[in-house]
Design a protein around this motif. Sequence first.
Motif, short mmCIF file in Angstrom:
data_model
loop_
_atom_site.label_atom_id
_atom_site.label_comp_id
_atom_site.label_asym_id
_atom_site.label_seq_id
_atom_site.Cartn_x
_atom_site.Cartn_y
_atom_site.Cartn_z
N ASP A 117 0.82 -1.20 0.00
CA ASP A 117 0.00 0.00 0.00
C ASP A 117 0.86 1.26 0.00
O ASP A 117 0.37 2.37 0.16
CB ASP A 117 -0.99 0.01 1.17
N GLY A 118 2.16 1.08 -0.21
CA GLY A 118 3.09 2.19 -0.37
C GLY A 118 3.31 2.54 -1.83
O GLY A 118 2.58 2.11 -2.72
N ARG A 119 4.38 3.32 -2.09
CA ARG A 119 4.69 3.80 -3.44
C ARG A 119 6.01 3.21 -3.92
O ARG A 119 6.86 2.84 -3.13
CB ARG A 119 4.81 5.33 -3.44
N MET A 120 6.15 3.15 -5.24
CA MET A 120 7.42 2.74 -5.86
C MET A 120 7.87 3.71 -6.94
O MET A 120 8.98 3.60 -7.42
CB MET A 120 7.29 1.34 -6.47
N SER A 121 7.01 4.60 -7.39
CA SER A 121 7.36 5.62 -8.39
C SER A 121 7.72 5.03 -9.74
O SER A 121 8.37 5.67 -10.54
CB SER A 121 8.52 6.49 -7.88
N ILE A 179 10.41 -5.90 -11.94
CA ILE A 179 9.67 -6.64 -10.92
C ILE A 179 8.20 -6.27 -10.97
O ILE A 179 7.86 -5.09 -10.85
CB ILE A 179 10.23 -6.34 -9.51
N PRO A 180 7.29 -7.24 -11.13
CA PRO A 180 5.87 -6.89 -11.06
C PRO A 180 5.52 -6.39 -9.66
O PRO A 180 5.74 -7.10 -8.68
CB PRO A 180 5.16 -8.21 -11.39
N ALA A 181 5.01 -5.19 -9.59
CA ALA A 181 4.74 -4.56 -8.29
C ALA A 181 3.34 -3.97 -8.27
O ALA A 181 3.03 -3.02 -9.00
CB ALA A 181 5.77 -3.45 -8.01
N ALA A 182 2.48 -4.56 -7.45
CA ALA A 182 1.13 -4.03 -7.22
C ALA A 182 1.24 -3.00 -6.11
O ALA A 182 1.46 -3.34 -4.95
CB ALA A 182 0.18 -5.15 -6.83
N ILE A 183 1.13 -1.73 -6.47
CA ILE A 183 1.39 -0.65 -5.53
C ILE A 183 0.13 0.18 -5.29
O ILE A 183 -0.87 0.03 -5.99
CB ILE A 183 2.55 0.25 -6.03
N HIS A 184 0.21 1.06 -4.29
CA HIS A 184 -0.92 1.93 -3.93
C HIS A 184 -2.15 1.10 -3.58
O HIS A 184 -3.29 1.53 -3.83
CB HIS A 184 -1.28 2.90 -5.07
N VAL A 185 -1.97 -0.08 -3.01
CA VAL A 185 -3.11 -0.95 -2.71
C VAL A 185 -4.10 -0.20 -1.82
O VAL A 185 -3.74 0.35 -0.78
CB VAL A 185 -2.66 -2.25 -2.03
N THR A 186 -5.35 -0.17 -2.27
CA THR A 186 -6.42 0.56 -1.60
C THR A 186 -7.63 -0.35 -1.42
O THR A 186 -7.98 -1.07 -2.35
CB THR A 186 -6.83 1.78 -2.45
N PRO A 187 -8.29 -0.33 -0.26
CA PRO A 187 -7.97 0.43 0.95
C PRO A 187 -6.65 -0.03 1.58
O PRO A 187 -6.30 -1.21 1.49
CB PRO A 187 -9.14 0.12 1.89
#
Length: 629
Positions: A520-524, A530-538
């Motif tokens: 649920d953090g950021r990677m910019s 690397i596959p990155a699921a970011i900004h996970v909400t909620p």
Amino acid sequence: MPSRPHTPAVHRVVADVTERIRERSRQTRRDYLSRIQHAAAERGGRLTRADLGCSNLAHAVAACGGSDRAAMSGESAVSLGIVTSYNDMLSAHAPFEHYPQQVKDTARGLGAVARVAGGVPAMCDGITQGRDGMELSLFSRDVIAMSTAIALSHDVFDGALMLGVCDKIVPGLVAGALAFGHLPVAMVAAGPMSSGLPNAEKASVRRAHAAGEVGREELLAAETASYHSPGTCTFYGTANSNQLLMDVMGLHLPGAAFVSPDDPLREALTAEATRRVAEIAGSDQSYGIGHVVDEKVVVNGVVALLATGGSTNHTMHLVAMAAAAGVQLTWEDFDDLSRVVPLCARMYPNGTADVNHFHAAGGTPFLVGTLLDAGLLHEDVLTLAGPGLDRYRRMPALEDGALTWREPAAASTDLDVLRPASDPSAPDGGLRVLSGSLGHAVIKVSAVAAEHRLIEAPVRVFTDQVGFLTAFSRRELDRDVVVVIRDQGPSANGMPELHALTPSLGVLQKRGFQVALVTDGRMSGASGAIPAAIHVTPEAVHGGPIARLRDGDVVRLDADRGTLDVLVAEQEWEGREPVTTAGGETFGTGRELFAGLRHLVGRADQGAHVFGAVDTVTSPAHHLQESAS
């Protein structure tokens, strides 16, 4: 005004997404325009300071000297405010030191007056990576927006110039300026540093250090050779994504983004931006930044971001800037556009080239031209340079010391860096929205190989980067693994970027393991391969599904299908209580001063802001289907 080539009809999906945004934003945009029209009407066609009382005006001109004092005391001189992010510890902002004086001198020559209205903070994510200060980074955007409003609140300015470059600075300046949307505003760039150590070599040294193969001394030498002089860092991260967007959204002068700080052309562009704002402000047809930033311009920004593989931070920043203009943008809009917008540029981390190579190959003017020709940009928009985006096909240049704009380039000079939309590097923009039992997330796949876009593996859960790096160093993660870093959202701790993960995750992948990141953090966008699921909400602190994950749960991330699911029996999953460690250490490095913002901040998929015009944005359930133009 340049002659306009024939512009094809806008692509059906681009048109449909734009109309969807317009319909969704009908009330909020109407309310915004009403506010700025009211502000303009209060002037009654006069200069802003004409309504000031004598005591107010005396305070406003007390610091003026010479001809500026007489001009400001009269009723005909245009007054320009300068909002600057200058500081001399950051390479990107150090060049701004002498800009205010140049702007003042240019304005004076036009019979106008320019003054520094205020300064805004500018922090560097590169310095604060992995440290407590990074927890202030995202919130600095909203602080900058509010600081911009304070700078312009004296109500003595007829136009403004915003001096800013990097990650949160430009979105903050734009949002703050939009609160004064009746004023004409120019965003003013400083440009990138010259190219240093090639990005592929820098990344290789970082991975070698993460694997314990080289020491700190060699790593520091590589980093110093990469970041070595005034100007923005040359890789295509958030800072340079900002600059490209300001070009394509018409908030810069055409082609201004990537002219280096020491190029004489840079000074000419700054002078011309001053002249242009003064010209608009003094015109009977004056228009403000709030009229420029509309639904079509917002869509143009998303298209440009996708066509270049830009920073994932803009899935929040563009949403927040749009909201400040009463425009409701959602992640689903990004997703639908990404499926029809081809990848035209490859810059690190989506390639080995940097922004200087991109600029030399044709830069934003070529990009604008090829996207217009493909019907992927709206041409009929208002810009700083005037009506019509065709103006932005041309590259600025100096001829006999005078600023001019050259005719559009017929072709890219380096197809490895910049390609036409008719023959792109990839068929789509490489940004996906993920949804499923773990919530709502975004993923950038433009640098992820096809064989790494579907990962199904057990998770290992961490609540910070330190825990992950410790486990990595102990070789506990030498297996197929989905690394979960939670309690990193905006409400938990300000949503820091997690760049420290990238080299180690890359090492695991190179060891032959299937690896993904869920956070649920950021990677910019620096996740790269690397596959990155970011900004996970909620986010976890709000009881989001990510807070229910336990070590060993199997997660399936399918970037191509746009799904993010946990493979746990439904009854067991629903019976679990969320677990969060957020709310622990919130003091030190000024973090205690931001407690209110952590409490007020909105969801990542709504821009993670505290100031916007939109309280709640609900994502449409129906996505547009992929279609040919």
